[in-house]
Design a protein around this motif. Structure first.
Motif, PDB file in Angstrom:
ATOM      1  N   ASP A 181       0.839  -1.200   0.000  1.00 12.24           N
ATOM      2  CA  ASP A 181       0.000   0.000   0.000  1.00 12.24           C
ATOM      3  C   ASP A 181       0.872   1.248   0.000  1.00 12.24           C
ATOM      4  O   ASP A 181       2.098   1.156   0.051  1.00 12.24           O
ATOM      5  CB  ASP A 181      -0.986  -0.028   1.181  1.00 12.24           C
ATOM      6  CG  ASP A 181      -0.309   0.123   2.510  1.00 12.24           C
ATOM      7  OD1 ASP A 181       0.898   0.445   2.558  1.00 12.24           O
ATOM      8  OD2 ASP A 181      -0.984  -0.089   3.529  1.00 12.24           O
ATOM      9  N   PRO A 182       0.260   2.401  -0.107  1.00  8.38           N
ATOM     10  CA  PRO A 182       1.059   3.640  -0.195  1.00  8.38           C
ATOM     11  C   PRO A 182       2.050   3.763   0.960  1.00  8.38           C
ATOM     12  O   PRO A 182       3.138   4.350   0.775  1.00  8.38           O
ATOM     13  CB  PRO A 182      -0.005   4.738  -0.135  1.00  8.38           C
ATOM     14  CG  PRO A 182      -1.229   4.100  -0.723  1.00  8.38           C
ATOM     15  CD  PRO A 182      -1.177   2.682  -0.295  1.00  8.38           C
ATOM     16  N   ALA A 183       1.712   3.168   2.091  1.00  8.38           N
ATOM     17  CA  ALA A 183       2.626   3.231   3.233  1.00  8.38           C
ATOM     18  C   ALA A 183       3.710   2.163   3.165  1.00  8.38           C
ATOM     19  O   ALA A 183       4.566   2.077   4.045  1.00  8.38           O
ATOM     20  CB  ALA A 183       1.848   3.076   4.536  1.00  8.38           C
ATOM     21  N   GLY A 184       3.665   1.302   2.131  1.00  6.97           N
ATOM     22  CA  GLY A 184       4.699   0.282   1.988  1.00  6.97           C
ATOM     23  C   GLY A 184       4.373  -1.023   2.686  1.00  6.97           C
ATOM     24  O   GLY A 184       5.160  -1.976   2.641  1.00  6.97           O
ATOM     25  N   ASN A 185       3.173  -1.141   3.272  1.00  8.82           N
ATOM     26  CA  ASN A 185       2.785  -2.404   3.916  1.00  8.82           C
ATOM     27  C   ASN A 185       2.289  -3.398   2.871  1.00  8.82           C
ATOM     28  O   ASN A 185       1.487  -3.038   1.987  1.00  8.82           O
ATOM     29  CB  ASN A 185       1.661  -2.163   4.923  1.00  8.82           C
ATOM     30  CG  ASN A 185       2.069  -1.154   5.971  1.00  8.82           C
ATOM     31  OD1 ASN A 185       3.148  -1.266   6.556  1.00  8.82           O
ATOM     32  ND2 ASN A 185       1.211  -0.133   6.183  1.00  8.82           N
TER      33      ASN A 185
ATOM     34  N   GLY B  65      -4.595   5.715  -3.521  1.00  6.98           N
ATOM     35  CA  GLY B  65      -3.169   6.020  -3.481  1.00  6.98           C
ATOM     36  C   GLY B  65      -2.416   5.156  -4.465  1.00  6.98           C
ATOM     37  O   GLY B  65      -3.009   4.394  -5.245  1.00  6.98           O
TER      38      GLY B  65
ATOM     39  N   TYR C 297       0.023   2.118  -5.417  1.00  4.46           N
ATOM     40  CA  TYR C 297       0.334   0.801  -4.873  1.00  4.46           C
ATOM     41  C   TYR C 297       1.494   0.189  -5.654  1.00  4.46           C
ATOM     42  O   TYR C 297       1.571   0.341  -6.883  1.00  4.46           O
ATOM     43  CB  TYR C 297      -0.881  -0.114  -4.960  1.00  4.46           C
ATOM     44  CG  TYR C 297      -1.906   0.194  -3.880  1.00  4.46           C
ATOM     45  CD1 TYR C 297      -1.992  -0.603  -2.729  1.00  4.46           C
ATOM     46  CD2 TYR C 297      -2.751   1.298  -3.984  1.00  4.46           C
ATOM     47  CE1 TYR C 297      -2.906  -0.308  -1.730  1.00  4.46           C
ATOM     48  CE2 TYR C 297      -3.669   1.600  -2.993  1.00  4.46           C
ATOM     49  CZ  TYR C 297      -3.739   0.786  -1.859  1.00  4.46           C
ATOM     50  OH  TYR C 297      -4.631   1.072  -0.859  1.00  4.46           O
TER      51      TYR C 297
END
Lengths: 424, 424, 424
Positions: free
Chosen positions: B69-73, B141, B143
């Motif tokens: 995801d946008p947060a890198g998870n 966001g 991906y």
């Protein structure tokens, strides 16, 4: 004139006391009495004759047999009932304690007042059959046992009665004559066969009907062995047994299941008002076992009232003169006659005018006045016979498919044949 | 010793995490584990090989795949379940907005917590499978999507295990090994096949039993293409799938509907106390589709518990280790063993003494004492076998027509054969 | 444009007053009116012509007929209804007492207000049909009776309309045109046949459809006699009668019972929402009697609403314009069209790739994305057609075995044929 039920019962009464077995004078005496009703050709086949996989055994005859208690009283006596001795017992004359004797005694613990029916045809043995309650009352002590029998080279005896028909194709009717004092199994069957033969002889039937009075199993096997060249002529057959009890009629189908006799019997029983059962072939029961063995596979079914081993009195002293009824035998006879009346008229015809309907009106076979919807059954029967007479369908097929009575159909076929519209 | 249900469950547990497809190392790893239970002959068929109307495709292997995801998870991760990646996905490494990514995402809106199973074998495509609720939680966001897979010339892998029999005629047992982390479809089938093979090897069966562990459709087609000369020897067969769920057994008949395997399965299921269903052939389901294609038309049925697509968990992450049960697999195995026990003994015999009954007594095959009505089952079985052994009827026919247990009938046939009365 | 039900009813209204018989100008006038809807080829067959087992009779025509009471009033008058005169009455002109006249009078005592329909084609006779209540009201006295008819050498008239197809194989549709003022039997049948012919001509069907408008019995026999060389081409057929009453549809099977028309009609009726009955062939009814005579045995069934003689109004004056309904005729027509749509597309195909499934995907015939269980009907239909196209099964077989709609199956066959996977 006496009703056939009463006459058949009287015949059963005469035959009942005789001690029959698969060979011997009891069978001969039985056939002599039957011969007073219909002429019989009696065959005597010597001991040792090879018949199919079997050999004709020695002939067994018996004059007397008893067990006397320590006080000298005959507590079991062949003179009282032919069932008391194990069939084919070897002779014995001995004194022995009850404990030793017991191994030779046969009873029915579940029915303590009844005497069982037992045989030992192919294994040398002696024995007595008695009521359990008789056995229970015997005091310990030394018993005299005596069986005055002979097992010696002689003959197996069976008889035939033939009702000649218009064609050499045969219908066989078979019943076993080897059981001692048992009324339903099979004196009732013998009586119905006898009177069926008499009835058929009243007019020349289409088929030749051969009645076989023979001991069970070995008798049928002997007949089959001695009639190898005739088998191809046997088109249909019926084994008659247990023909006089109060139960409903049971027809057991031939091995083929769709033999013409099967279809005829089902048709007649369905068309009648009687309750009945039709059961599938099993390789157990009466001489259909032999006629329907795979090498022969004849179209032979079996008609009984309550079937083989289907009632507690079966193969006991309770299958006695109180167990069979004139009305029951008359009913069995009536169904046989109805079935053979159908069988004898059933034919495949060929429509000689198969393209469109032939004009029945100009041949006087059809109502002149058209437009009415109450078409008569006889006319419907003619249309059905014409439509299905393509060589594939018999009159019984026509009756079943049309729902018309077989006689109406057969009469219609007669009219059409008379008019040259169909041929056999 | 552990009960077979537990052992089969343990095998399913070991196989579950592997990422299988129609080709690739997941299949090889699977066959290696199965090979610890029964020896396997593994076949490798090169990409591009023409098999019937099909061509062996490129081999697919995958090391990693995820959506971050946008947060890198990693919100979808192949490491968590092999189902997360669309089978045969081409490699991809990209960053894209969720809106664009959606076209490559597969969910089950009706079961928002479950991950679907999807593939695209013959159309180059990439994609991910995930829970609807996972998708719903994704913020907009950019991906990162990455599928580290290879599609390259290689091989299609399948394996065989053969239990040699007394005759070269074969029974094939087939199960598909191409599904990733799905327990009932078809690891349970693989486990039952494996233990069935072990059980059959305990004694030399009549037939030669060939177990085929192959990917669905293309695997069966490849086997058929490479065994053209063997097909005539394949007399019977069974496709095993969905063998471990709690549902009742379902037997799907072969295309012929009256193949011997169909009759045997119906007989065994009817004779057992189990509830069951028998359904007609349809050209959909498992590899019976190929074995029963009209050119082959083999006598191959399919045994499942709840059948193809018959449960909501089918082809989803809910078909997991909680969905299959040791007792269910043990029950499936037991029915297979019962059925093959019948199949293996079923034969057509020929009565060598077909005219009348042969005299069983003098051969020690029959009770000496006559007159009793409590005929024993074993004797009835002998009479039935003799009566129906005309070359047209098998022992299964005899069992069904007589109502006697198949084993009693087969034992009777053994006795008669021993006495020289019948021959195979 | 008027709905077909209304148009057919209008045709029935126009035909109703005409006095038809098996020959004569009433038939010619009827065919002239039908010819306004579809072009007819009219055949005139001379008196005395031998047709199968029959001979074309003299031609009957009638101008007037009445009974006048002692006061000179016409109490029964042909001008009021063509039913009043016994069909084929010879001419008569006489005065006689009522007692003597009674022998020539036909009534329906159970339906005193209705006039029966009666004929005497092949027996010279004269008579009148009247209501019982009319008869009851007649005073004694001398009556004048007059039938101004002619029976003379002439012709039997029938007509054909042919819708040419792609192949010379024929479907025949037959209806009888010999009944006078009876609406359901058979003007409704004539009307449905006429509009069915019009509908079929809208596109070139596969089969050639031949419509036969002929007098009952002698007309069908005449057609059969004159078309001997054509019979082999007649693959299917339907006799239409009683097509307009309020009862449910009844399909009467051909003599063969499993002719393709029988299977198609059963399929279409079962698939439709309509209540219906299917009955077995009987050699009574309409001209299926002739087409299904054993020499021809054509695959010809009969479609009616309430069947032959199945309603009290049958063959009476109560079978009038109030007894038939536009919606009923429209419904009969619709079923005929549905049935012929199936019959016309039903074919046996041969799978040209019968070993395993052909790869539909690479031919664009199959969903690319696997794993989903909601397989589409069209794809299932393709698999079924491929699986059963072994030369033994028709598309109707496929539809029945798969449970899929016939059209879906036929469309699938079209797609497969287009892809070169099957051939006719």
């Amino acid at each position: 004139m006496t009703a056939p039920g009463e006459e058949m019962y009287a015949l059963v009464e005469r035959l009942y006391p005789l001690c029959r077995s698969i060979t011997g004078d009891g069978v001969r005496a039985t056939l002599e009495i039957v011969g007073e009703y219909v002429p019989l050709k009696v065959h005597e086949v010597p001991t040792g004759t090879q018949v199919l996989d079997w050999t004709v055994p020695q002939e067994w005859n018996i004059r007397d047999a008893y067990i006397a208690d320590p006080a000298g009283n005959r507590v079991v006596d062949f003179a009282a009932s032919s069932l008391h001795v194990l069939g084919y017992s070897v002779p014995v004359s001995a004194v022995m304690p009850l404990a030793e004797l017991r191994a030779h005694l046969h009873t029915l613990p579940d029915h303590p007042a009844w005497v069982p029916y037992r045989t030992s045809y192919y294994q040398p043995e002696w024995g007595f059959c008695l009521a359990q309650e008789t056995l229970d009352a015997l005091p310990d002590g030394e018993y005299e046992v005596r069986i005055d029998s002979t097992l010696a080279d002689g003959h197996l005896t069976y008889a035939e009665h033939v009702v000649p028909g218009q064609v050499p194709d045969e219908v066989i009717v078979s019943c076993h004559v080897c059981h001692p004092s048992l009324a339903n199994d099979n004196l009732a069957g013998v009586a119905v066969a006898t009177f069926l033969a008499r009835a058929l002889a009243e007019q020349t039937p289409y088929y030749t009907y051969r009645f076989i009075f023979a001991p069970g199993t070995i008798g049928a096997i002997t007949w089959l062995a001695r009639n190898a060249e005739r088998i191809d002529r046997v088109k249909h057959g019926l084994v008659l047994a247990c023909a006089g009890d109060r139960g409903h009629l049971t027809y057991k189908q031939s091995r083929r299941g769709d033999a013409e006799i099967d279809r005829v019997m089902r048709h007649v029983l369905t068309a009648s008002e009687r309750p009945y059962r039709v059961v599938e072939f099993t390789p157990y029961g009466y001489d259909e076992r032999q006629f329907c063995s795979p090498g022969f596979d004849l179209g032979v079914g079996s008609l009984t009232r309550t079937p083989y081993a289907g009632y507690p009195e079966y193969h006991t002293s309770a299958d006695n003169l109180d167990f069979v009824f004139p009305e029951a035998m008359a009913d069995t006879l009536a169904v046989c006659r109805e079935a053979f009346a159908v069988l004898d008229r059933d034919r495949r015809y060929l429509n000689l005018s198969p393209y469109g309907e032939p004009q029945l009106g100009r041949r006087g076979l059809y109502d002149a006045l058209g437009g009415r919807s109450d078409t008569k059954q006889a006319q419907m029967a003619m249309l059905w016979v014409l439509n299905l007479s393509d060589g594939e369908h018999s009159l019984l097929d026509v009756a079943e498919r049309s729902g018309l009575p077989f006689d109406t159909v057969a009469d219609a076929a007669g009219a059409l044949r008379g008019a040259g519209l169909i041929k056999a």
